[in-house]
Design a protein around this motif. Structure first.
Motif, mmCIF file in Angstrom:
data_model
loop_
_atom_site.group_PDB
_atom_site.id
_atom_site.type_symbol
_atom_site.label_atom_id
_atom_site.label_comp_id
_atom_site.label_asym_id
_atom_site.label_seq_id
_atom_site.Cartn_x
_atom_site.Cartn_y
_atom_site.Cartn_z
ATOM 1 N N ILE A 13 0.838 -1.201 0.000
ATOM 2 C CA ILE A 13 0.000 0.000 0.000
ATOM 3 C C ILE A 13 0.870 1.247 0.000
ATOM 4 C CG2 ILE A 13 -1.679 1.333 1.331
ATOM 5 C CD1 ILE A 13 -2.839 -1.322 2.318
ATOM 6 N N LEU A 14 1.915 1.248 0.824
ATOM 7 C CA LEU A 14 2.815 2.400 0.885
ATOM 8 C C LEU A 14 3.544 2.609 -0.438
ATOM 9 C CD1 LEU A 14 4.272 1.851 4.471
ATOM 10 C CD2 LEU A 14 2.675 3.641 3.767
ATOM 11 N N GLN A 15 3.982 1.524 -1.059
ATOM 12 C CA GLN A 15 4.646 1.626 -2.356
ATOM 13 C C GLN A 15 3.686 2.161 -3.416
ATOM 14 O OE1 GLN A 15 6.213 -2.287 -3.126
ATOM 15 N NE2 GLN A 15 7.769 -2.148 -1.535
ATOM 16 N N TYR A 16 2.436 1.708 -3.356
ATOM 17 C CA TYR A 16 1.424 2.176 -4.304
ATOM 18 C C TYR A 16 1.160 3.668 -4.102
ATOM 19 C CZ TYR A 16 -2.966 2.153 -6.966
ATOM 20 O OH TYR A 16 -3.962 2.412 -7.881
ATOM 21 N N MET A 17 1.113 4.094 -2.838
ATOM 22 C CA MET A 17 0.931 5.518 -2.549
ATOM 23 C C MET A 17 2.058 6.340 -3.170
ATOM 24 S SD MET A 17 -0.285 5.758 1.425
ATOM 25 C CE MET A 17 -1.874 5.142 1.995
ATOM 26 N N GLU A 18 3.287 5.860 -3.033
ATOM 27 C CA GLU A 18 4.436 6.560 -3.607
ATOM 28 C C GLU A 18 4.286 6.699 -5.124
ATOM 29 O OE1 GLU A 18 6.908 7.922 -2.059
ATOM 30 O OE2 GLU A 18 7.318 6.876 -0.174
ATOM 31 N N ARG A 77 3.125 17.182 -0.712
ATOM 32 C CA ARG A 77 2.861 15.767 -0.986
ATOM 33 C C ARG A 77 3.945 14.884 -0.366
ATOM 34 N NH1 ARG A 77 -0.739 15.074 -5.918
ATOM 35 N NH2 ARG A 77 -1.481 17.170 -6.356
ATOM 36 N N ARG A 78 5.195 15.312 -0.524
ATOM 37 C CA ARG A 78 6.292 14.545 0.070
ATOM 38 C C ARG A 78 6.172 14.527 1.593
ATOM 39 N NH1 ARG A 78 9.281 17.210 -4.030
ATOM 40 N NH2 ARG A 78 9.964 18.805 -2.529
ATOM 41 N N GLY A 79 5.800 15.671 2.170
ATOM 42 C CA GLY A 79 5.632 15.736 3.620
ATOM 43 C C GLY A 79 4.506 14.839 4.102
ATOM 44 N N GLY A 80 3.415 14.813 3.355
ATOM 45 C CA GLY A 80 2.294 13.946 3.717
ATOM 46 C C GLY A 80 2.668 12.485 3.633
ATOM 47 N N MET A 81 3.433 12.125 2.616
ATOM 48 C CA MET A 81 3.845 10.741 2.446
ATOM 49 C C MET A 81 4.812 10.322 3.547
ATOM 50 S SD MET A 81 3.145 8.210 0.438
ATOM 51 C CE MET A 81 3.443 6.774 1.467
ATOM 52 N N GLU A 82 5.728 11.204 3.904
ATOM 53 C CA GLU A 82 6.655 10.901 4.997
ATOM 54 C C GLU A 82 5.896 10.704 6.309
ATOM 55 O OE1 GLU A 82 9.389 14.123 5.042
ATOM 56 O OE2 GLU A 82 10.380 13.548 3.154
ATOM 57 N N PHE A 83 4.881 11.522 6.523
ATOM 58 C CA PHE A 83 4.043 11.405 7.728
ATOM 59 C C PHE A 83 3.351 10.038 7.765
ATOM 60 C CE2 PHE A 83 -0.263 11.687 9.423
ATOM 61 C CZ PHE A 83 -0.051 12.176 10.707
ATOM 62 N N ILE A 84 2.784 9.622 6.645
ATOM 63 C CA ILE A 84 2.071 8.338 6.596
ATOM 64 C C ILE A 84 3.034 7.179 6.807
ATOM 65 C CG2 ILE A 84 0.798 6.772 5.065
ATOM 66 C CD1 ILE A 84 -0.535 9.251 3.860
ATOM 67 N N ARG A 85 4.204 7.234 6.204
ATOM 68 C CA ARG A 85 5.194 6.168 6.400
ATOM 69 C C ARG A 85 5.618 6.087 7.870
ATOM 70 N NH1 ARG A 85 7.434 2.843 3.136
ATOM 71 N NH2 ARG A 85 7.221 3.023 0.858
ATOM 72 N N LYS A 86 5.764 7.230 8.513
ATOM 73 C CA LYS A 86 6.202 7.272 9.900
ATOM 74 C C LYS A 86 5.209 6.565 10.817
ATOM 75 C CE LYS A 86 7.365 10.540 13.610
ATOM 76 N NZ LYS A 86 7.536 11.981 13.954
#
Length: 292
Positions: A226-231, A246-255
């Protein structure tokens, strides 16, 4: 005793405090399974402590699941086969919020097909009678049923689908009860259309006779998938968010991914909406919402 091999999306039984719970495998990490039970809770169990509930025939179908980027290609190929009438039916299963509907409608659009003209799209609950009437009304065309899980589990609806999806050249649907209740419906009719089902249910919960008549695509994903698909889709998500946001949001979700209960594409969309609405102080609200 031989220990069965589990796959993401398998239906299983586990014990919790002496109570047997039914659930679905969400993640496999070594010998440990992460399972979401019907009450919405997540459990981590050793594979040896979990019992599969798949039928033998269904278990044979669940071979090694390819990566999600390969399954997207397979899904597009299956959609094209059904849309062209090469196969009568497609069933797409997977957790909510993974883009199953988008993949189906996007592929149909790429093929030049338009809703309400080239195919019929039905969303939500469908009874057995509603299924019969819909197939009759749209005979000769493609019908896409989205979240109409009742049609895949109701006994009468299953019998209707057996006729609609039969492998014979002539497919006949008969349902005398429906015919008697409405003079507009025939006692039976020859069905020349195609059907697609988009469902959140596990493959094991769908009647075997319907599965055997259909192409089946398992669109379940592990958390890492799911995380890879989000990327992959991050630059394409419809949002006013900047590339940096967008990068900040993705980093937040991965964290916080290990703690997010319902990790899916909607999580990403929600976080991006919060970022654009509160660009300087978005993290507290994002954290609170994704943890619910």
């Amino acid at each position: 005793m031989h220990q069965p091999t589990f796959h993401v999306g398998d239906a299983v039984i586990l014990e919790d405090g002496g109570t047997k719970l039914k659930g679905v495998v969400q993640l496999i990490k070594g010998p440990q399974l992460t399972i979401k039970t019907d009450d919405g809770h997540m459990h981590i169990r050793a594979a040896t402590a979990v019992t599969p509930v798949c039928s033998t025939a269904t278990s044979r179908r669940l071979l090694q699941v390819p990566p999600i980027h390969e399954r997207r290609v397979l899904l597009s190929q299956a959609i094209e086969m059904v849309a062209h009438g090469i196969s009568p039916s497609l069933i797409v299963v997977g957790q909510p919020g993974l883009g199953k509907t988008h993949e189906v409608t996007q592929t149909l659009q790429t093929m030049g097909l338009e809703p309400d003209h080239d195919y019929c799209y039905v969303k939500g609950f469908t009874s057995a009678r509603g299924l019969f009437e819909t197939l009759y009304a749209h005979n000769g065309r493609l019908t896409v049923f989205d979240d109409c899980d009742g049609a895949l589990n109701d006994g009468v609806a299953t019998e209707i689908l057996k006729g609609a999806l039969d492998s014979h050249h002539v497919r006949t649907i008969s349902w005398l009860t429906a015919a008697r209740s409405s003079g507009k419906l025939p006692k039976s009719f020859r069905f020349d259309g195609q059907v697609m089902f988009i469902s959140n249910r596990p493959v094991a919960d769908i009647d075997e006779s319907i599965l055997s008549r259909s192409l089946v695509i398992d669109y379940n994903m592990s958390r890492e998938e799911i995380l890879q698909y989000m990327e992959t889709i991050l630059p394409l998500v419809e949002s006013a968010a900047t590339a940096e946001q967008r990068r900040g949001g993705m980093e937040f979700i991965r964290k916080y991914a290990p703690r997010i209960k319902r990790l899916n594409i909607r999580t990403l969309i929600s976080v991006l909406r919060i970022i654009t609405a509160h660009p300087t102080n978005w993290e507290p609200l994002a954290f609170y919402t994704v943890m619910q």
